[in-house]
Enzyme design. Sequence first.
Site, PDB file in Angstrom:
ATOM      1  N   LYS A  84       0.845  -1.201   0.000  1.00 28.92           N
ATOM      2  CA  LYS A  84       0.000   0.000   0.000  1.00 28.92           C
ATOM      3  C   LYS A  84       0.877   1.246   0.000  1.00 28.92           C
ATOM      4  CE  LYS A  84      -3.747   2.193   2.692  1.00 28.92           C
ATOM      5  NZ  LYS A  84      -4.652   2.035   3.873  1.00 28.92           N
ATOM      6  N   SER A 154      -9.375   2.436   2.968  1.00 30.93           N
ATOM      7  CA  SER A 154      -8.409   3.137   2.155  1.00 30.93           C
ATOM      8  C   SER A 154      -7.421   2.221   1.436  1.00 30.93           C
ATOM      9  CB  SER A 154      -7.624   4.100   3.033  1.00 30.93           C
ATOM     10  OG  SER A 154      -6.857   3.411   3.999  1.00 30.93           O
ATOM     11  N   SER A 178      -9.907   0.187   7.120  1.00 29.51           N
ATOM     12  CA  SER A 178      -9.238   0.288   5.822  1.00 29.51           C
ATOM     13  C   SER A 178      -8.661  -1.002   5.274  1.00 29.51           C
ATOM     14  CB  SER A 178      -8.131   1.348   5.889  1.00 29.51           C
ATOM     15  OG  SER A 178      -8.685   2.645   5.869  1.00 29.51           O
TER      16      SER A 178
END
Lengths: 438, 438
Positions: A84, A154, A178
């Site tokens: 990420k 996210s 997330s």
Amino acid sequence: MTGLPRPASGDPAALDAVAAAEEIRAGRLTSEALVRACLDRIARRDEAVRAWTHLDPEAALAAARAADRSAPQGLLHGVPVGIKDVIRTAGMPTGMNSPHHQSDGPTQDAAAVEILRHLGAIVLGKLDTVEFAVNGRRAATRNPHDPARTPGGSSSGSGAAVADFQVPLALGTQTGGSVIRPAAFCGVPAMKPSWGSVPTEGMRSCSASLDTLGWYGRSVRDLALLWRTFQWQAAIPLAPEIAGLRIGLCLSPVADLLQPPALAALAMAVEALRGAGAEVIPVELPEQEGARLSEAHKTVMQGEMRATFLNEALRFPDLYPELRGIVTAPMQDDFLDALDFAAAMRPRTDALFAPFDAVLTPSAPDVAPIGPENAGSALCNRIWTLLHLPVIHLPLPHGPGLLPAGVSLIAPRGRDAALLRTAAALEGLFATCPPRGV
Amino acid sequence: MTGLPRPASGDPAALDAVAAAEEIRAGRLTSEALVRACLDRIARRDEAVRAWTHLDPEAALAAARAADRSAPQGLLHGVPVGIKDVIRTAGMPTGMNSPHHQSDGPTQDAAAVEILRHLGAIVLGKLDTVEFAVNGRRAATRNPHDPARTPGGSSSGSGAAVADFQVPLALGTQTGGSVIRPAAFCGVPAMKPSWGSVPTEGMRSCSASLDTLGWYGRSVRDLALLWRTFQWQAAIPLAPEIAGLRIGLCLSPVADLLQPPALAALAMAVEALRGAGAEVIPVELPEQEGARLSEAHKTVMQGEMRATFLNEALRFPDLYPELRGIVTAPMQDDFLDALDFAAAMRPRTDALFAPFDAVLTPSAPDVAPIGPENAGSALCNRIWTLLHLPVIHLPLPHGPGLLPAGVSLIAPRGRDAALLRTAAALEGLFATCPPRGV
């Protein structure tokens, strides 16, 4: 709605990480062939899914060839992993989907990335995220089951890339929901371990009380593989028999929000468990505490963000207004009360859930909404983050034309290994459920 | 015992940071002249004190000249600051006093360093530390009052450099007693703010529940200047009158450990306060809880270090044995109990200390011991770190031939501004005390 095209049979991109690592160790697959299969999949699918913010195919192939030439290094030898883009990665940019950080140069590896590499993983590239993993700009990523839908946020790129067979493993981060929310929307197993059990150094910090690294894999044994990676010489015991398991069912504090697909996934899970001889026993947080935890999560997160995002607010006057507002607001009067309430609820919740092998709870109120602006709700996830519990998302089968839905399994703090064991048993059981909508 | 030679009158190196910033703002001093004065002091004293691990005089002078050419940027315009070498700093190495990281290249600024630079500070260089700010290798730094003595750990270089007039401000870090202990041993004001109030991103993490950035200055107003730097537009109200202050006196849980110099410093403070019309009122933690907090600190810290140092233990088989042992040990059974106990004690301690303008407590059991192997005890500091309280160290005057001793002022969580205000009043009072031993 287009559906997610599965890789052809025999395509190494279809392997889970455990199988891929075994094949590489046995000499039946090279890391180069596996990385090439991932890159091929990305090439075919990236226009629709748009998961990656940084991908250097030649560098990844060179790392794979180096792994093929070297003696096995560890559990992840030759296995590609995506990171990420709020987690620092040597040799790659970390843009955090912030307009102010797109030209930040590479830096050192985050501790977690260093550990993955040390155990032989190939870092394939960086995966798109909601701005700073908080809010603001949405990821460009689309849901691999339907490009009109959000993959969730996210950790949008991480969930989508693993679900779409572009990489077998990916790291994400969770401060609210997330990791688990994208897993639910993309239909892929994921784990948020107990708070504090995996190093967060080198990830963009948001809230010291809440920030947790998590990950996506193709199977529960993949989740266990990464969990072991972050422990010193941990072994995962074998999955237990379903018959005799005691499973809790907790709808706190979101029972009223659940839409038919989320309810159907829970009902499928409960029916399958009871059919196989497990006990499923309702267990609820006290109503008032459940609601207060949800508020406390927001208060703690925003209170801690006043410090963690001060540097951005000072440096960038055009920082997006919501985040700027959080930094510049006076500290909320009830910030310490919220911190203390959460802390007091942790041992109480541990005790409430201790009698169970795992507790079933919704992962999201509904399937993935139309995106990208709406990245979905974290209401089902954030209280478990605040309570520091380990959480595993398991998808349940669905029929063609439907979107993924699944369930979260949670357990008391520190019971990550036991939760993985129970999840492995449930994964096998859920795979036999008649698909939803068929 | 050699004593600390003071700079000549008129030497800019003798200014506190507030005065230096004012002189620069008024055009009566250039940043270049100030940085040069610091470098001259370092050149004269470094052989004895050895505070710095990285110093690039030409780069610092160039940055100072650039500040002199530019419009005032912020509170710290043109003021040099030193950075503990576990905090990442762009353009400078971060060796953490670990043999395994001496050739790590420069990386990006830690959030706190970014903030300092944004407000105009000149980063002078990196300051020596105990290995990883934990244990293992000691800093090469000597106590500026006596090179045979330790400056304390782990922010050894930061405390020594500010005390020795080599730089007016320095950042340190505290997980146990690593900011306050060097302040006590070197005789310099220091502040550890409330946990979570200053961003720790980019510092070597040790324990998410405990890690706190802190700092050293020449005066309480210097401490307030840095505190304001890390807040959004905070002002510090003026120091109150001493008469009418209510000051607590807390010896928990270390009363039995205190040696004559520490007791003398406390007695001087109490006598001066009472003489000036303040009330000084004993306040103690319940005995059992006080002892248990000290144990809980160790349990929490070591439990959290299992994750934060996993990368080092995996990568470096010759990591120093104590740290390796902490990572590879099974999680202690009472880890969660210790976390929860500490969390439960936080609001109780806040309530206990709330009636006071500040609470006096020892900063160290004794003056600096003979070093370097013995870096002193953190027993007086670690429970306040665990309780997340703001702490300010104030030195008290001592006669020639004696080593520094002083006191800590503590307050409930979040009361940092009020604590600074009280500390400013006490600093003025303490300066009038007859020196210890005279």
